[in-house]
Write a protein that holds these residues in place. Structure first.
Motif, PDB file in Angstrom:
ATOM      1  N   TYR A  61       0.829  -1.206   0.000  1.00 12.96           N
ATOM      2  CA  TYR A  61       0.000   0.000   0.000  1.00 12.96           C
ATOM      3  C   TYR A  61       0.867   1.261   0.000  1.00 12.96           C
ATOM      4  O   TYR A  61       0.646   2.189  -0.790  1.00 12.96           O
TER       5      TYR A  61
ATOM      6  N   CYS B 286       0.730   3.721  -3.093  1.00 10.74           N
ATOM      7  CA  CYS B 286      -0.064   4.914  -2.810  1.00 10.74           C
ATOM      8  C   CYS B 286       0.773   6.092  -2.319  1.00 10.74           C
ATOM      9  O   CYS B 286       0.404   7.246  -2.544  1.00 10.74           O
TER      10      CYS B 286
ATOM     11  N   ALA C 294      -5.955   3.539  -6.228  1.00 13.98           N
ATOM     12  CA  ALA C 294      -4.795   4.322  -6.659  1.00 13.98           C
ATOM     13  C   ALA C 294      -4.288   3.872  -8.023  1.00 13.98           C
ATOM     14  O   ALA C 294      -3.858   4.695  -8.839  1.00 13.98           O
TER      15      ALA C 294
END
Length: 344
Positions: free
Chosen positions: A125, A129, A226
């Motif tokens: 993540y 992101c 994203a």
């Protein structure tokens, strides 16, 4: 009188029956179990060796993968050797304390692996992101704290089960229709109310792997959001590729585990041997497939593993080829040059 009470509370040993109803197939079942266990040992050991020895792999993602390999080794080694001993009719007996120890390390490694998979999801993540913050968020000290947190969390969850099982009277019940010791398998041999054990097992399943699964799902929703915002198609494919191996490992790990958990508690019409088979799959299948998935999906790991496995052979052939070129005009026959090459 004290000795009698102590015997009823803590039997000297249990007898593990393996897969009840399939005793005639134990020898045949041992073949895939043995081959898968060997594959798990070799795959995770090679992966761990490569990550430890290659300095270019001393990065957070690969260090987490090394932790996953250690958890896989503990998970498979805690259960499979005893199962093979039962299948080969070597020894079905296990002492009470050894049974509790096996149960503790089996569940501890499972919860630790679930925690590591959650950390790996958070790693992906941040990498996708918030790539500019990745180096500051995932430092080596943070990775070390994640490893310690995984062990501490697993220990705190599983340590009470030892006392929950020791307090129960077993009234001489010793036959356990399983191939290894697990919490509810032991508790069901007791001749007393095991409601506390049932609810504690249910709560720990929901609060450890259950919560981990929800958080992993949330992280992947954010990752996909994203990814779809990226303008370049190549960038989208690259971002998805970095998560594909982790997603495969998650499916391999949680699918048989939760299927076994829910059929064990709610699938009353499912044959008992199916329960035992599923329980063996979720402790053996992930250790076998995890190294294969990461080696096949990750180009850098694949190159490093290939280099470690074939380094000696490549060096021999390069030396042989160099010697052949130097000796080509020395007037020696071909056989002499080959023998000299073998000696070098």
């Amino acid at each position: 009188m004290v000795a009698i009470n102590q015997t009823s509370l803590q039997p000297a040993s249990f007898l593990l029956l393996g897969m009840a109803g399939l005793e005639d197939l134990h020898t045949w079942l041992s073949i895939p179990f043995c081959l898968m266990y060997i594959a798990a040992l070799l795959g995770n050991s090679i992966l761990l060796f490569v990550i430890v020895t290659e300095r270019s792999l001393h990065k957070p993602m690969y260090l987490l993968l090394a932790m996953l390999a250690v958890a896989d080794l503990v998970l498979s080694s805690s259960t499979v050797p005893k199962a093979l001993s039962i299948f080969w009719a070597l020894s079905k007996e296990i002492s009470f304390h050894a049974c509790l120890t096996q149960m503790f390390f089996t569940h501890l490694s499972f919860i630790a692996e679930s925690t590591i998979l959650l950390a790996m999801a958070f790693d992906r993540y941040v990498a996708i992101c918030s790539p500019l913050r990745y180096a500051t968020v995932f430092t080596h000290s943070v990775v070390a704290k994640i490893g310690l947190a995984a062990i501490a969390r697993s220990f705190c969850v599983m340590f009470p089960t030892i006392f929950l099982l020791r307090r129960l009277p077993y009234c001489g019940h010793r036959l356990m229709p399983h191939s290894y010791c697990e919490h509810m398998g032991i508790a069901r041999l007791a001749c007393a109310d095991i409601s506390v054990n049932i609810w504690y097992g249910f709560a720990t399943t929901l609060l450890s792997p259950g919560v981990d699964t929800v958080l992993i799902g949330v992280s992947y929703v954010l990752i996909l959001r994203a990814v779809f915002r990226l303008s370049s198609k190549d960038a989208q494919l690259k971002a998805v590729g970095t998560c594909s191996s982790h997603a495969c490992v998650i499916l391999v790990f949680y699918t048989p585990a939760f299927f076994s958990f829910f059929t064990h508690r709610f699938g009353h019409n499912v044959p008992h041997r199916v329960h035992i088979l599923l329980a063996n799959l979720y402790v053996l299948l992930p250790p076998v497939l995890n190294p294969i998935v990461y080696t096949m999906k990750n180009k850098l790991i694949r190159e490093k593993v290939s280099r470690v496995l074939f380094r000696t052979g490549q060096g021999w052939w390069k030396g042989c080829y160099s010697f052949e070129r130097k000796a080509r005009g020395d007037g020696l026959p071909q056989r002499s040059r080959v023998r000299a090459c073998e000696i070098t």
